[in-house]
Design a protein around this motif. Structure first.
Motif, PDB file in Angstrom:
ATOM      1  N   THR A   1       0.816  -1.219   0.000  1.00  0.00           N
ATOM      2  CA  THR A   1       0.000   0.000   0.000  1.00  0.00           C
ATOM      3  C   THR A   1       0.848   1.266   0.000  1.00  0.00           C
ATOM      4  O   THR A   1       0.303   2.360  -0.156  1.00  0.00           O
ATOM      5  CB  THR A   1      -0.922   0.021   1.229  1.00  0.00           C
ATOM      6  OG1 THR A   1      -0.128  -0.053   2.424  1.00  0.00           O
ATOM      7  CG2 THR A   1      -1.895  -1.156   1.186  1.00  0.00           C
ATOM      8  N   SER A   2       2.164   1.142   0.173  1.00  0.00           N
ATOM      9  CA  SER A   2       3.043   2.315   0.185  1.00  0.00           C
ATOM     10  C   SER A   2       4.478   1.853   0.041  1.00  0.00           C
ATOM     11  O   SER A   2       4.785   0.656   0.142  1.00  0.00           O
ATOM     12  CB  SER A   2       2.862   3.116   1.480  1.00  0.00           C
ATOM     13  OG  SER A   2       3.267   2.337   2.590  1.00  0.00           O
ATOM     14  N   SER A   3       5.365   2.808  -0.195  1.00  0.00           N
ATOM     15  CA  SER A   3       6.803   2.549  -0.220  1.00  0.00           C
ATOM     16  C   SER A   3       7.488   3.571   0.679  1.00  0.00           C
ATOM     17  O   SER A   3       6.836   4.415   1.297  1.00  0.00           O
ATOM     18  CB  SER A   3       7.351   2.653  -1.654  1.00  0.00           C
ATOM     19  OG  SER A   3       7.339   3.989  -2.087  1.00  0.00           O
ATOM     20  N   LYS A   4       8.795   3.504   0.722  1.00  0.00           N
ATOM     21  CA  LYS A   4       9.516   4.460   1.570  1.00  0.00           C
ATOM     22  C   LYS A   4       9.362   5.894   1.068  1.00  0.00           C
ATOM     23  O   LYS A   4       9.483   6.842   1.839  1.00  0.00           O
ATOM     24  CB  LYS A   4      11.006   4.093   1.607  1.00  0.00           C
ATOM     25  CG  LYS A   4      11.291   2.777   2.330  1.00  0.00           C
ATOM     26  CD  LYS A   4      12.771   2.561   2.489  1.00  0.00           C
ATOM     27  CE  LYS A   4      13.475   2.485   1.144  1.00  0.00           C
ATOM     28  NZ  LYS A   4      14.933   2.203   1.308  1.00  0.00           N
ATOM     29  N   ASP A   5       9.073   6.064  -0.231  1.00  0.00           N
ATOM     30  CA  ASP A   5       9.006   7.396  -0.813  1.00  0.00           C
ATOM     31  C   ASP A   5       7.591   7.822  -1.196  1.00  0.00           C
ATOM     32  O   ASP A   5       7.370   8.999  -1.474  1.00  0.00           O
ATOM     33  CB  ASP A   5       9.900   7.457  -2.061  1.00  0.00           C
ATOM     34  CG  ASP A   5      11.344   7.100  -1.742  1.00  0.00           C
ATOM     35  OD1 ASP A   5      11.913   7.737  -0.847  1.00  0.00           O
ATOM     36  OD2 ASP A   5      11.896   6.189  -2.404  1.00  0.00           O
ATOM     37  N   ILE A   6       6.651   6.891  -1.227  1.00  0.00           N
ATOM     38  CA  ILE A   6       5.263   7.208  -1.580  1.00  0.00           C
ATOM     39  C   ILE A   6       4.390   6.777  -0.414  1.00  0.00           C
ATOM     40  O   ILE A   6       4.302   5.579  -0.094  1.00  0.00           O
ATOM     41  CB  ILE A   6       4.839   6.505  -2.875  1.00  0.00           C
ATOM     42  CG1 ILE A   6       5.787   6.876  -4.023  1.00  0.00           C
ATOM     43  CG2 ILE A   6       3.407   6.876  -3.247  1.00  0.00           C
ATOM     44  CD1 ILE A   6       5.490   6.162  -5.328  1.00  0.00           C
ATOM     45  N   ALA A   7       3.737   7.743   0.217  1.00  0.00           N
ATOM     46  CA  ALA A   7       2.968   7.438   1.435  1.00  0.00           C
ATOM     47  C   ALA A   7       1.771   6.546   1.151  1.00  0.00           C
ATOM     48  O   ALA A   7       1.475   5.636   1.924  1.00  0.00           O
ATOM     49  CB  ALA A   7       2.525   8.745   2.095  1.00  0.00           C
ATOM     50  N   SER A   8       1.065   6.782   0.085  1.00  0.00           N
ATOM     51  CA  SER A   8      -0.099   5.962  -0.255  1.00  0.00           C
ATOM     52  C   SER A   8      -0.332   6.053  -1.758  1.00  0.00           C
ATOM     53  O   SER A   8       0.027   7.050  -2.391  1.00  0.00           O
ATOM     54  CB  SER A   8      -1.353   6.444   0.495  1.00  0.00           C
ATOM     55  OG  SER A   8      -1.679   7.775   0.131  1.00  0.00           O
TER      56      SER A   8
ATOM     57  N   LEU B   1      -0.278   4.660  -8.695  1.00  0.00           N
ATOM     58  CA  LEU B   1      -0.084   6.110  -8.690  1.00  0.00           C
ATOM     59  C   LEU B   1      -0.271   6.648  -7.281  1.00  0.00           C
ATOM     60  O   LEU B   1      -1.151   6.189  -6.546  1.00  0.00           O
ATOM     61  CB  LEU B   1      -1.084   6.795  -9.631  1.00  0.00           C
ATOM     62  CG  LEU B   1      -1.162   6.266 -11.067  1.00  0.00           C
ATOM     63  CD1 LEU B   1      -2.230   7.017 -11.850  1.00  0.00           C
ATOM     64  CD2 LEU B   1       0.190   6.364 -11.752  1.00  0.00           C
ATOM     65  N   SER B   2       0.540   7.634  -6.908  1.00  0.00           N
ATOM     66  CA  SER B   2       0.417   8.216  -5.576  1.00  0.00           C
ATOM     67  C   SER B   2      -0.913   8.965  -5.461  1.00  0.00           C
ATOM     68  O   SER B   2      -1.426   9.529  -6.439  1.00  0.00           O
ATOM     69  CB  SER B   2       1.579   9.163  -5.296  1.00  0.00           C
ATOM     70  OG  SER B   2       1.513  10.277  -6.164  1.00  0.00           O
ATOM     71  N   ASP B   3      -1.457   8.964  -4.259  1.00  0.00           N
ATOM     72  CA  ASP B   3      -2.683   9.729  -4.026  1.00  0.00           C
ATOM     73  C   ASP B   3      -2.415  11.231  -4.084  1.00  0.00           C
ATOM     74  O   ASP B   3      -3.287  12.006  -4.485  1.00  0.00           O
ATOM     75  CB  ASP B   3      -3.278   9.350  -2.664  1.00  0.00           C
ATOM     76  CG  ASP B   3      -3.752   7.894  -2.633  1.00  0.00           C
ATOM     77  OD1 ASP B   3      -4.101   7.371  -3.719  1.00  0.00           O
ATOM     78  OD2 ASP B   3      -3.754   7.294  -1.544  1.00  0.00           O
TER      79      ASP B   3
ATOM     80  N   GLY C   1       4.137  10.588  -7.461  1.00  0.00           N
ATOM     81  CA  GLY C   1       4.887   9.344  -7.479  1.00  0.00           C
ATOM     82  C   GLY C   1       4.217   8.310  -8.365  1.00  0.00           C
ATOM     83  O   GLY C   1       2.979   8.224  -8.424  1.00  0.00           O
ATOM     84  N   ARG C   2       5.009   7.540  -9.065  1.00  0.00           N
ATOM     85  CA  ARG C   2       4.537   6.415  -9.877  1.00  0.00           C
ATOM     86  C   ARG C   2       5.466   5.244  -9.604  1.00  0.00           C
ATOM     87  O   ARG C   2       6.691   5.384  -9.628  1.00  0.00           O
ATOM     88  CB  ARG C   2       4.552   6.738 -11.371  1.00  0.00           C
ATOM     89  CG  ARG C   2       3.685   7.936 -11.774  1.00  0.00           C
ATOM     90  CD  ARG C   2       3.828   8.227 -13.271  1.00  0.00           C
ATOM     91  NE  ARG C   2       3.180   9.458 -13.665  1.00  0.00           N
ATOM     92  CZ  ARG C   2       1.945   9.550 -14.174  1.00  0.00           C
ATOM     93  NH1 ARG C   2       1.246   8.433 -14.361  1.00  0.00           N
ATOM     94  NH2 ARG C   2       1.433  10.717 -14.505  1.00  0.00           N
ATOM     95  N   ILE C   3       4.905   4.071  -9.375  1.00  0.00           N
ATOM     96  CA  ILE C   3       5.702   2.869  -9.110  1.00  0.00           C
ATOM     97  C   ILE C   3       5.088   1.705  -9.873  1.00  0.00           C
ATOM     98  O   ILE C   3       3.858   1.596  -9.987  1.00  0.00           O
ATOM     99  CB  ILE C   3       5.777   2.566  -7.601  1.00  0.00           C
ATOM    100  CG1 ILE C   3       6.731   1.386  -7.345  1.00  0.00           C
ATOM    101  CG2 ILE C   3       4.410   2.313  -7.015  1.00  0.00           C
ATOM    102  CD1 ILE C   3       7.057   1.162  -5.872  1.00  0.00           C
TER     103      ILE C   3
END
Length: 339
Positions: free
Chosen positions: A262-269, A289-291, A300-302
Motif C-alpha cells: 500500500t506504500s513505499s519508503k518514498d510514496i505514502a499511499s 499512482l500516488s494519491d 509518485g509512480r511505481i
C-alpha cells in the motif's frame, strides 16, 4: 459699213448644221471614284524552329533528336535543382537542434535522452533468455539495469565491477556469513564495468516501508538484487531495482505478493492505475499512482515488471509531479533490457 459676215453668194448652198464645222468642247473634270480595298489573305506564321515557306523540309530524325536533347536537358536541370535544394534543406535542418528549427520545435513531454543501450556479455555456456520457454537470466544483473539518461545525476557511484553474487550462492542471500545481509561476492574479471550496483535482498531492494515483504523475499528465494538511481534535470527521482529469483514461479509469486503493498519508503499511499497502458517487451506489469498530486500529475509512480525469473521495480517521484511519458519510457526500456 463693213460687216464681219459676208452674205453668201447667190447660188451657193448654205451649209446645214450637220455639215457645220465641229466646235471644240471643253473637257469636263471627272470626279475620282474610290477603289474598294481588296482583302489580303492571312499568311500563316511559321512556328519557332519550323522551316520557312518554300524551304526544304528538314529531316524528321533530326527534328526528333533535337527535341529529345532539349527534353533531357530540362529533366536534368530539374533533377539537379531538386538534389541541390534537398541537400541544402537537410544541412539546415540537421545543423541546429530540433527545438531551434522553426516549425519543428516540440515541447518537452518529460522523456529522457538515454545513451545507446547494450546488453552485458553472457557467461561461458549460458544462453540468452529468449532461448528458453521460461526465461532465465544468466548475465550480470547490474548490466541489465537502465543507465542514467543524459544530464541526470547518478544516485551513487557504481560498485566494483568484480563484485557480483556467485551463480551458486545460497538461495537466500539475506543470511550471509558476515551478517551484513549481502551475498558472498565472487570475482568475475571477464565482465565489463556497469553502472548499477549490488544491493542486499532486503527493504532497500524492494523500496518497502515495512518488513512484511522482506520476509516474502526470503520465502521466494531472492538470489540477488541490483539497484540504479538518478535525479533528472527536472527534479524527478528515479529508482530501479532488479530482483533475481531461482525460478520463474518464485518470481511470479513475489510479483503477486508485491502488488498487495500500500506504500513505499518514498510514496505514502497510492492507488491502482486502472486507465494506464504500459506495453512491455515481455512479461506482465502492474502500476500504482500516488494519491498526492501536483499540477494534475501524481507525485509518485511505481510499477513492477516480471520477466521470467527477474522482477523489476520502477519508481519515479517528484514533488512537482511525475510526467507520464517519462515513466512509460523508463518502464518500456527497462523491460526491453530484460527481454
Amino acid at each position: 459699213m463693213s460687216s464681219d459676215t459676208t452674205p453668201p453668194r447667190p447660188g451657193t448652198p448654205t451649209p446645214t448644221a450637220a455639215e457645220a464645222p465641229a466646235q471644240p468642247v471643253p473637257a469636263q473634270p471627272v470626279p475620282a471614284q474610290p477603289v474598294p480595298a481588296q482583302p489580303v489573305p492571312a499568311q500563316p506564321v511559321p512556328a519557332p524552329g519550323a522551316p520557312a515557306p518554300g524551304a526544304p523540309a528538314p529531316d524528321a530524325w533530326a527534328v526528333q533528336a533535337k527535341a529529345d536533347r532539349r527534353r533531357r536537358w530540362q529533366v536534368g536541370a530539374a533533377v539537379l535543382l531538386t538534389v541541390v535544394t534537398g541537400a541544402a534543406t537537410a544541412v539546415l535542418v540537421t545543423l541546429p537542434e530540433r527545438t531551434d528549427v522553426p516549425g519543428l520545435a516540440t515541447p518537452n513531454d518529460g522523456r529522457y535522452a538515454f545513451p545507446e543501450l547494450t546488453l552485458p556479455p553472457l557467461p561461458a555456456g549460458a544462453s540468452a533468455p529468449s532461448d528458453y520457454k521460461v526465461r532465465t537470466h544468466a548475465a550480470d544483473l547490474r548490466g541489465l539495469l537502465l543507465p542514467p539518461p543524459k544530464g541526470a545525476v547518478a544516485a551513487t557511484p557504481p560498485a566494483s565491477p568484480t563484485a557480483s553474487p556467485s551463480p551458486t550462492a545460497s538461495p537466500s542471500p539475506l543470511s550471509s556469513p558476515s551478517g551484513s545481509g549481502t551475498a558472498s561476492p565472487a570475482a568475475v574479471p571477464s565482465l565489463p564495468p556497469v553502472a548499477g550496483r549490488w544491493v542486499p535482498c532486503d527493504r532497500d531492494a524492494m523500496l518497502a516501508a515495512d518488513d512484511a515483504y522482506t520476509l516474502r523475499l526470503t520465502t521466494d528465494a531472492c538470489r540477488g538484487a541490483a539497484a540504479q538511481g538518478w535525479t533528472a534535470a527536472d527534479g524527478t527521482r528515479t529508482e530501479l531495482r532488479l530482483l533475481h529469483f531461482g525460478t520463474g514461479d518464485e518470481a511470479a509469486d513475489f510479483f503477486a505478493g508485491a502488488l498487495r503493498m500500500t506504500s513505499s519508503k518514498d510514496i505514502a499511499s497510492w492507488h491502482l492505475d486502472v486507465d494506464g497502458k504500459y506495453p512491455v517487451a515481455f512479461g506482465q506489469v502492474d502500476v500504482r499512482l500516488s494519491d498526492a498530486q501536483a499540477g494534475g500529475m501524481p507525485t509518485g509512480r511505481i510499477g513492477w515488471v516480471q520477466s521470467g525469473d527477474v522482477v523489476a521495480v520502477v519508481q519515479l517521484t517528484n514533488p512537482r509531479g511525475v510526467p507520464l511519458q517519462a515513466f512509460r519510457q523508463v518502464v518500456a526500456l527497462q523491460s526491453g533490457l530484460l527481454a
